[in-house]
Design a protein around this motif. Structure first.
Motif, PDB file in Angstrom:
ATOM      1  N   LEU A  98       8.216   2.536   4.016  1.00 41.08           N
ATOM      2  CA  LEU A  98       8.388   3.941   4.149  1.00 41.08           C
ATOM      3  C   LEU A  98       9.782   4.120   4.215  1.00 41.08           C
ATOM      4  O   LEU A  98      10.469   5.264   3.694  1.00 41.08           O
ATOM      5  N   LEU A  99      10.513   3.427   4.987  1.00 40.58           N
ATOM      6  CA  LEU A  99      12.167   3.478   5.002  1.00 40.58           C
ATOM      7  C   LEU A  99      12.533   3.304   3.547  1.00 40.58           C
ATOM      8  O   LEU A  99      13.626   3.808   3.260  1.00 40.58           O
ATOM      9  N   SER A 100      11.973   2.341   2.848  1.00 35.31           N
ATOM     10  CA  SER A 100      12.562   2.130   1.555  1.00 35.31           C
ATOM     11  C   SER A 100      12.374   3.457   0.566  1.00 35.31           C
ATOM     12  O   SER A 100      13.275   3.829  -0.151  1.00 35.31           O
ATOM     13  N   VAL A 101      11.312   4.162   0.620  1.00 38.74           N
ATOM     14  CA  VAL A 101      10.764   5.356   0.361  1.00 38.74           C
ATOM     15  C   VAL A 101      11.927   6.614   0.577  1.00 38.74           C
ATOM     16  O   VAL A 101      12.501   7.273  -0.412  1.00 38.74           O
ATOM     17  N   HIS A 102      12.352   6.543   1.872  1.00 36.33           N
ATOM     18  CA  HIS A 102      13.154   7.393   2.407  1.00 36.33           C
ATOM     19  C   HIS A 102      14.470   7.240   1.626  1.00 36.33           C
ATOM     20  O   HIS A 102      15.468   8.243   1.293  1.00 36.33           O
ATOM     21  N   MET A 103      14.945   5.871   1.586  1.00 30.64           N
ATOM     22  CA  MET A 103      16.404   5.515   0.900  1.00 30.64           C
ATOM     23  C   MET A 103      16.332   5.975  -0.549  1.00 30.64           C
ATOM     24  O   MET A 103      17.149   6.476  -1.020  1.00 30.64           O
ATOM     25  N   PHE A 135       3.810  14.174   1.639  1.00 36.05           N
ATOM     26  CA  PHE A 135       3.203  13.196   2.487  1.00 36.05           C
ATOM     27  C   PHE A 135       3.400  13.438   4.080  1.00 36.05           C
ATOM     28  O   PHE A 135       2.540  13.322   4.682  1.00 36.05           O
ATOM     29  N   ARG A 136       4.516  13.620   4.564  1.00 39.17           N
ATOM     30  CA  ARG A 136       5.051  13.693   5.659  1.00 39.17           C
ATOM     31  C   ARG A 136       4.154  15.142   6.443  1.00 39.17           C
ATOM     32  O   ARG A 136       3.673  15.011   7.500  1.00 39.17           O
ATOM     33  N   TYR A 137       4.311  16.133   5.629  1.00 38.11           N
ATOM     34  CA  TYR A 137       3.456  17.320   5.897  1.00 38.11           C
ATOM     35  C   TYR A 137       1.704  17.269   5.985  1.00 38.11           C
ATOM     36  O   TYR A 137       1.408  17.520   7.091  1.00 38.11           O
ATOM     37  N   TYR A 138       1.401  16.426   5.123  1.00 35.26           N
ATOM     38  CA  TYR A 138      -0.019  16.252   5.265  1.00 35.26           C
ATOM     39  C   TYR A 138      -0.384  15.362   6.362  1.00 35.26           C
ATOM     40  O   TYR A 138      -1.391  15.530   7.171  1.00 35.26           O
ATOM     41  N   ASN A 139       0.566  14.352   6.714  1.00 35.30           N
ATOM     42  CA  ASN A 139       0.289  13.396   8.056  1.00 35.30           C
ATOM     43  C   ASN A 139       0.439  13.911   9.273  1.00 35.30           C
ATOM     44  O   ASN A 139      -0.470  13.934  10.269  1.00 35.30           O
ATOM     45  N   ARG A 140       1.381  14.967   9.646  1.00 34.74           N
ATOM     46  CA  ARG A 140       1.494  15.766  10.387  1.00 34.74           C
ATOM     47  C   ARG A 140       0.494  16.834  10.491  1.00 34.74           C
ATOM     48  O   ARG A 140      -0.176  16.851  11.835  1.00 34.74           O
ATOM     49  N   LYS A 141      -0.017  17.592   9.481  1.00 35.47           N
ATOM     50  CA  LYS A 141      -1.412  18.198   9.430  1.00 35.47           C
ATOM     51  C   LYS A 141      -2.581  17.517   9.943  1.00 35.47           C
ATOM     52  O   LYS A 141      -3.526  18.111  10.786  1.00 35.47           O
ATOM     53  N   LYS A 158      11.563  12.632  -3.210  1.00 41.38           N
ATOM     54  CA  LYS A 158      11.796  13.360  -2.303  1.00 41.38           C
ATOM     55  C   LYS A 158      10.703  14.407  -1.933  1.00 41.38           C
ATOM     56  O   LYS A 158      10.205  14.585  -0.649  1.00 41.38           O
ATOM     57  N   LYS A 159      10.063  15.121  -3.137  1.00 41.56           N
ATOM     58  CA  LYS A 159       9.211  16.202  -2.870  1.00 41.56           C
ATOM     59  C   LYS A 159       7.867  15.433  -2.492  1.00 41.56           C
ATOM     60  O   LYS A 159       7.178  15.846  -1.573  1.00 41.56           O
ATOM     61  N   SER A 160       7.357  14.187  -3.002  1.00 42.74           N
ATOM     62  CA  SER A 160       6.359  13.594  -2.635  1.00 42.74           C
ATOM     63  C   SER A 160       6.458  13.296  -1.222  1.00 42.74           C
ATOM     64  O   SER A 160       5.311  13.086  -0.598  1.00 42.74           O
ATOM     65  N   GLU A 172       1.015  -1.373   0.014  1.00 42.58           N
ATOM     66  CA  GLU A 172      -0.111   0.180   0.054  1.00 42.58           C
ATOM     67  C   GLU A 172       0.809   1.296  -0.024  1.00 42.58           C
ATOM     68  O   GLU A 172       0.381   2.290  -0.605  1.00 42.58           O
ATOM     69  N   VAL A 173       1.905   1.225   0.932  1.00 40.16           N
ATOM     70  CA  VAL A 173       2.832   2.429   0.881  1.00 40.16           C
ATOM     71  C   VAL A 173       3.458   2.499  -0.399  1.00 40.16           C
ATOM     72  O   VAL A 173       3.704   3.721  -1.097  1.00 40.16           O
ATOM     73  N   LEU A 174       4.073   1.516  -0.963  1.00 40.19           N
ATOM     74  CA  LEU A 174       4.800   1.639  -2.253  1.00 40.19           C
ATOM     75  C   LEU A 174       3.796   2.200  -3.303  1.00 40.19           C
ATOM     76  O   LEU A 174       4.075   3.004  -4.373  1.00 40.19           O
ATOM     77  N   ASN A 175       2.599   1.734  -3.431  1.00 38.03           N
ATOM     78  CA  ASN A 175       1.463   2.106  -4.545  1.00 38.03           C
ATOM     79  C   ASN A 175       1.293   3.760  -4.180  1.00 38.03           C
ATOM     80  O   ASN A 175       1.138   4.358  -5.175  1.00 38.03           O
ATOM     81  N   ILE A 176       1.414   4.262  -2.809  1.00 40.82           N
ATOM     82  CA  ILE A 176       1.046   5.715  -2.641  1.00 40.82           C
ATOM     83  C   ILE A 176       2.062   6.463  -3.157  1.00 40.82           C
ATOM     84  O   ILE A 176       1.776   7.497  -4.048  1.00 40.82           O
ATOM     85  N   PHE A 177       3.361   5.768  -3.464  1.00 40.21           N
ATOM     86  CA  PHE A 177       4.461   6.714  -3.950  1.00 40.21           C
ATOM     87  C   PHE A 177       4.761   6.092  -5.281  1.00 40.21           C
ATOM     88  O   PHE A 177       5.662   6.620  -5.865  1.00 40.21           O
ATOM     89  N   ARG A 178       3.942   5.343  -5.778  1.00 39.48           N
ATOM     90  CA  ARG A 178       4.118   4.985  -7.367  1.00 39.48           C
ATOM     91  C   ARG A 178       5.576   4.280  -7.545  1.00 39.48           C
ATOM     92  O   ARG A 178       6.078   4.478  -8.607  1.00 39.48           O
TER      93      ARG A 178
END
Length: 163
Positions: free
Chosen positions: A127-132, A147-153, A141-143, A21-27
């Motif tokens: 999510l760690l793989s996305v960071h890497m 993602f992190r901004y909207y989750n904090r919001k 990186k922009k995505s 699911e996470v990998l799909n979010i980030f395509r």
């Protein structure tokens, strides 16, 4: 960019779906493999060679009990491996709640590194793989920052609603 997801058993599929699911979010493109490190070592070795040739950049490997799958994979490649210790409550052999798998993954010998996340936390592994990968891919990186901004919001809004 490509991620390979390894499962030690078909029964691990329900735990590892959060990674997908996470990998799909980030395509992020990925392939999944169900291969037991103990029962199918030759197939595992062949598959590692195959994914190296396909330019896979990160591996997520989930396994329970003795959880050797991430370590065996790491011993055969320089692709970074993120281990997901799995606790499957329906397994008749799992009495330790995943602590056995967590210990196995985190206590690798020198020279065979594995990043590890919490028990059943394939979400954080992805999510760690996305960071890497975001180190290399600017758009990712922009995505990730969005993602992190909207989750904090969202979290801030929840907190404010409950005050």
């Amino acid at each position: 960019m490509k991620v390979a997801i390894f499962l030690g058993s078909i029964s691990d599929k329900s735990i590892m779906k959060n990674a997908i699911e996470v990998l799909n979010i980030f395509r992020i493109t990925y392939k999944c493999y169900i291969i037991s490190a103990h029962r199918l070592p030759d197939i595992l070795s062949d598959t590692i060679i195959k994914i190296e040739n396909e330019k896979t950049e990160v591996i997520i490997a989930g396994a329970g009990l003795s959880a050797h799958l991430p370590g065996i994979i790491s011993s055969k490649t320089i692709i970074p491996v993120i281990g997901v210790p799995i606790f499957n409550p329906s397994s008749i052999n799992n009495f330790l709640g995943g602590i056995d798998a967590l210990s196995s993954i985190t206590q690798m010998p020198n020279g065979v590194p594995i990043a590890a996340v919490g028990i059943n936390n394939s979400y954080n592994a992805a999510l760690l793989s996305v960071h890497m990968l975001s180190i290399k891919y600017i758009d990712l990186k922009k995505s990730l920052k969005k993602f992190r901004y909207y989750n904090r919001k969202k979290l801030k809004n929840k907190i404010e609603q409950n005050l």
